[in-house]
Design a protein around this motif. Structure first.
Motif, mmCIF file in Angstrom:
data_model
loop_
_atom_site.group_PDB
_atom_site.id
_atom_site.type_symbol
_atom_site.label_atom_id
_atom_site.label_comp_id
_atom_site.label_asym_id
_atom_site.label_seq_id
_atom_site.Cartn_x
_atom_site.Cartn_y
_atom_site.Cartn_z
ATOM 1 N N ALA A 33 3.900 -17.042 -2.933
ATOM 2 C CA ALA A 33 4.404 -15.841 -3.606
ATOM 3 C C ALA A 33 3.265 -14.842 -3.796
ATOM 4 C CB ALA A 33 5.027 -16.210 -4.948
ATOM 5 N N ALA A 34 2.087 -15.342 -4.151
ATOM 6 C CA ALA A 34 0.925 -14.468 -4.337
ATOM 7 C C ALA A 34 0.536 -13.804 -3.011
ATOM 8 C CB ALA A 34 -0.253 -15.260 -4.904
ATOM 9 N N LYS A 35 0.585 -14.555 -1.919
ATOM 10 C CA LYS A 35 0.280 -13.980 -0.599
ATOM 11 C C LYS A 35 1.258 -12.859 -0.261
ATOM 12 C CE LYS A 35 -1.679 -17.970 1.880
ATOM 13 N NZ LYS A 35 -1.424 -18.879 3.003
ATOM 14 N N LYS A 36 2.554 -13.116 -0.501
ATOM 15 C CA LYS A 36 3.572 -12.095 -0.222
ATOM 16 C C LYS A 36 3.330 -10.843 -1.069
ATOM 17 C CE LYS A 36 7.283 -15.138 -0.137
ATOM 18 N NZ LYS A 36 8.690 -15.403 -0.367
ATOM 19 N N ALA A 37 2.993 -11.052 -2.344
ATOM 20 C CA ALA A 37 2.752 -9.928 -3.242
ATOM 21 C C ALA A 37 1.521 -9.135 -2.821
ATOM 22 C CB ALA A 37 2.597 -10.426 -4.672
ATOM 23 N N ALA A 38 0.435 -9.836 -2.514
ATOM 24 C CA ALA A 38 -0.802 -9.152 -2.125
ATOM 25 C C ALA A 38 -0.583 -8.320 -0.872
ATOM 26 C CB ALA A 38 -1.921 -10.163 -1.913
ATOM 27 N N THR A 39 0.172 -8.860 0.064
ATOM 28 C CA THR A 39 0.457 -8.131 1.302
ATOM 29 C C THR A 39 1.441 -6.991 1.046
ATOM 30 O OG1 THR A 39 0.097 -10.160 2.549
ATOM 31 C CG2 THR A 39 1.265 -8.395 3.681
ATOM 32 N N GLY A 40 2.479 -7.264 0.267
ATOM 33 C CA GLY A 40 3.527 -6.265 0.011
ATOM 34 C C GLY A 40 3.087 -5.110 -0.869
ATOM 35 N N LEU A 41 2.153 -5.359 -1.776
ATOM 36 C CA LEU A 41 1.708 -4.306 -2.696
ATOM 37 C C LEU A 41 0.493 -3.546 -2.188
ATOM 38 C CD1 LEU A 41 2.047 -6.285 -6.058
ATOM 39 C CD2 LEU A 41 3.608 -4.544 -5.172
ATOM 40 N N ASN A 42 -0.257 -4.129 -1.262
ATOM 41 C CA ASN A 42 -1.468 -3.478 -0.774
ATOM 42 C C ASN A 42 -1.141 -2.135 -0.121
ATOM 43 O OD1 ASN A 42 -4.369 -3.660 -0.414
ATOM 44 N ND2 ASN A 42 -3.932 -3.738 1.760
ATOM 45 N N LEU A 43 -1.912 -1.122 -0.498
ATOM 46 C CA LEU A 43 -1.786 0.256 0.013
ATOM 47 C C LEU A 43 -0.487 0.942 -0.410
ATOM 48 C CD1 LEU A 43 -3.327 -0.180 3.573
ATOM 49 C CD2 LEU A 43 -4.462 0.476 1.445
ATOM 50 N N LEU A 44 0.179 0.378 -1.410
ATOM 51 C CA LEU A 44 1.373 1.001 -1.972
ATOM 52 C C LEU A 44 0.931 2.202 -2.803
ATOM 53 C CD1 LEU A 44 4.443 0.197 -2.063
ATOM 54 C CD2 LEU A 44 3.968 -0.707 -4.332
ATOM 55 N N LYS A 45 1.689 3.290 -2.719
ATOM 56 C CA LYS A 45 1.336 4.475 -3.495
ATOM 57 C C LYS A 45 1.985 4.350 -4.871
ATOM 58 C CE LYS A 45 0.553 9.299 -2.789
ATOM 59 N NZ LYS A 45 0.759 10.474 -1.998
ATOM 60 N N PHE A 46 1.172 4.536 -5.902
ATOM 61 C CA PHE A 46 1.630 4.412 -7.277
ATOM 62 C C PHE A 46 1.113 5.616 -8.048
ATOM 63 C CE2 PHE A 46 1.503 2.751 -11.613
ATOM 64 C CZ PHE A 46 2.747 2.146 -11.700
ATOM 65 N N ASP A 47 2.003 6.546 -8.405
ATOM 66 C CA ASP A 47 1.602 7.768 -9.128
ATOM 67 C C ASP A 47 0.420 8.473 -8.467
ATOM 68 O OD1 ASP A 47 3.601 7.578 -10.981
ATOM 69 O OD2 ASP A 47 2.351 6.729 -12.558
ATOM 70 N N ASP A 48 0.534 8.783 -7.194
ATOM 71 C CA ASP A 48 -0.496 9.500 -6.426
ATOM 72 C C ASP A 48 -1.785 8.722 -6.233
ATOM 73 O OD1 ASP A 48 1.149 11.712 -6.001
ATOM 74 O OD2 ASP A 48 0.550 12.622 -7.904
ATOM 75 N N ARG A 49 -1.768 7.430 -6.518
ATOM 76 C CA ARG A 49 -2.923 6.573 -6.251
ATOM 77 C C ARG A 49 -2.480 5.502 -5.266
ATOM 78 N NH1 ARG A 49 -2.587 7.289 -11.552
ATOM 79 N NH2 ARG A 49 -1.607 5.276 -11.912
ATOM 80 N N VAL A 50 -3.382 5.104 -4.380
ATOM 81 C CA VAL A 50 -3.083 4.033 -3.437
ATOM 82 C C VAL A 50 -3.726 2.757 -3.980
ATOM 83 C CG1 VAL A 50 -3.343 3.209 -1.074
ATOM 84 C CG2 VAL A 50 -2.969 5.641 -1.506
ATOM 85 N N VAL A 51 -2.892 1.755 -4.241
ATOM 86 C CA VAL A 51 -3.419 0.519 -4.819
ATOM 87 C C VAL A 51 -3.932 -0.407 -3.729
ATOM 88 C CG1 VAL A 51 -1.885 0.665 -6.814
ATOM 89 C CG2 VAL A 51 -1.192 -0.694 -4.872
ATOM 90 N N GLU A 52 -4.894 -1.227 -4.097
ATOM 91 C CA GLU A 52 -5.448 -2.244 -3.201
ATOM 92 C C GLU A 52 -5.296 -3.583 -3.887
ATOM 93 O OE1 GLU A 52 -9.418 -1.519 -1.732
ATOM 94 O OE2 GLU A 52 -9.137 0.621 -2.057
ATOM 95 N N THR A 53 -5.083 -4.613 -3.091
ATOM 96 C CA THR A 53 -4.907 -5.940 -3.666
ATOM 97 C C THR A 53 -5.919 -6.927 -3.099
ATOM 98 O OG1 THR A 53 -3.307 -6.556 -1.971
ATOM 99 C CG2 THR A 53 -2.420 -5.614 -4.003
ATOM 100 N N GLY A 54 -6.085 -7.989 -3.816
ATOM 101 C CA GLY A 54 -6.943 -9.080 -3.387
ATOM 102 C C GLY A 54 -6.565 -10.304 -4.200
#
Length: 148
Positions: A119-140
């Motif tokens: 689930a964590a792998k799916k989340a990290a991949t799915g959320l990475n580079l998602l735009k959130f209020d004009d910011r691009v999030v990064e995951t790890g």
């Protein structure tokens, strides 16, 4: 006079032969051409380092970090999205200024602990580079012991 649109009257499209002769010379301005840098590689989370804890960077602004209600709503929304799309969430922590033991390098990061690594792998991949209020999030990923 009206503005004319379209190609010039003497325009002749390039043939495949002409294009192949120009490749690598810099004339075309495409990646791989002389003097043209390739597009940057967008790094995703390193799935070989996966744990049950996903760290999300660049999700909150300084103003949001200072607002208790805003942080609470963002935490609730994040858990809701993660559980709907990726898997069961055990806990969430938003590191905020003024909290004991929070080092500057951790400020503003959101830690989401999942029950399962997949689930964590799916989340990290799915959320990475998602735009959130004009910011691009990064995951790890974060070591579980460091998170606790």
């Amino acid at each position: 006079p009206p503005i004319k649109r379209g190609p010039p009257t003497d325009y002749v499209p390039l043939t495949a032969e002409t294009i192949s002769k120009c490749e690598g010379t810099g004339i075309l301005g495409t990646p791989g051409d002389l003097g043209v840098d390739p597009p940057p590689k967008i790094a995703g989370p390193d799935l070989t380092q996966a744990t049950t804890v996903v760290v999300i960077k660049n999700m909150l602004s300084e103003a949001e970090l200072g607002d208790d209600q805003e942080c609470k709503e963002i935490a609730e929304d994040t858990v809701e999205k993660c559980e709907a799309e990726f898997g069961k969430v055990k806990s969430i922590v938003i590191t905020r200024p003024g909290k004991e033991g929070v080092t500057p390098s951790l400020l503003g990061k959101v830690f989401v602990e999942f029950e399962e690594v997949e689930a964590a792998k799916k989340a990290a991949t799915g959320l990475n580079l998602l735009k959130f209020d004009d910011r691009v999030v990064e995951t790890g990923f974060e070591m579980v012991m460091a998170y606790n």
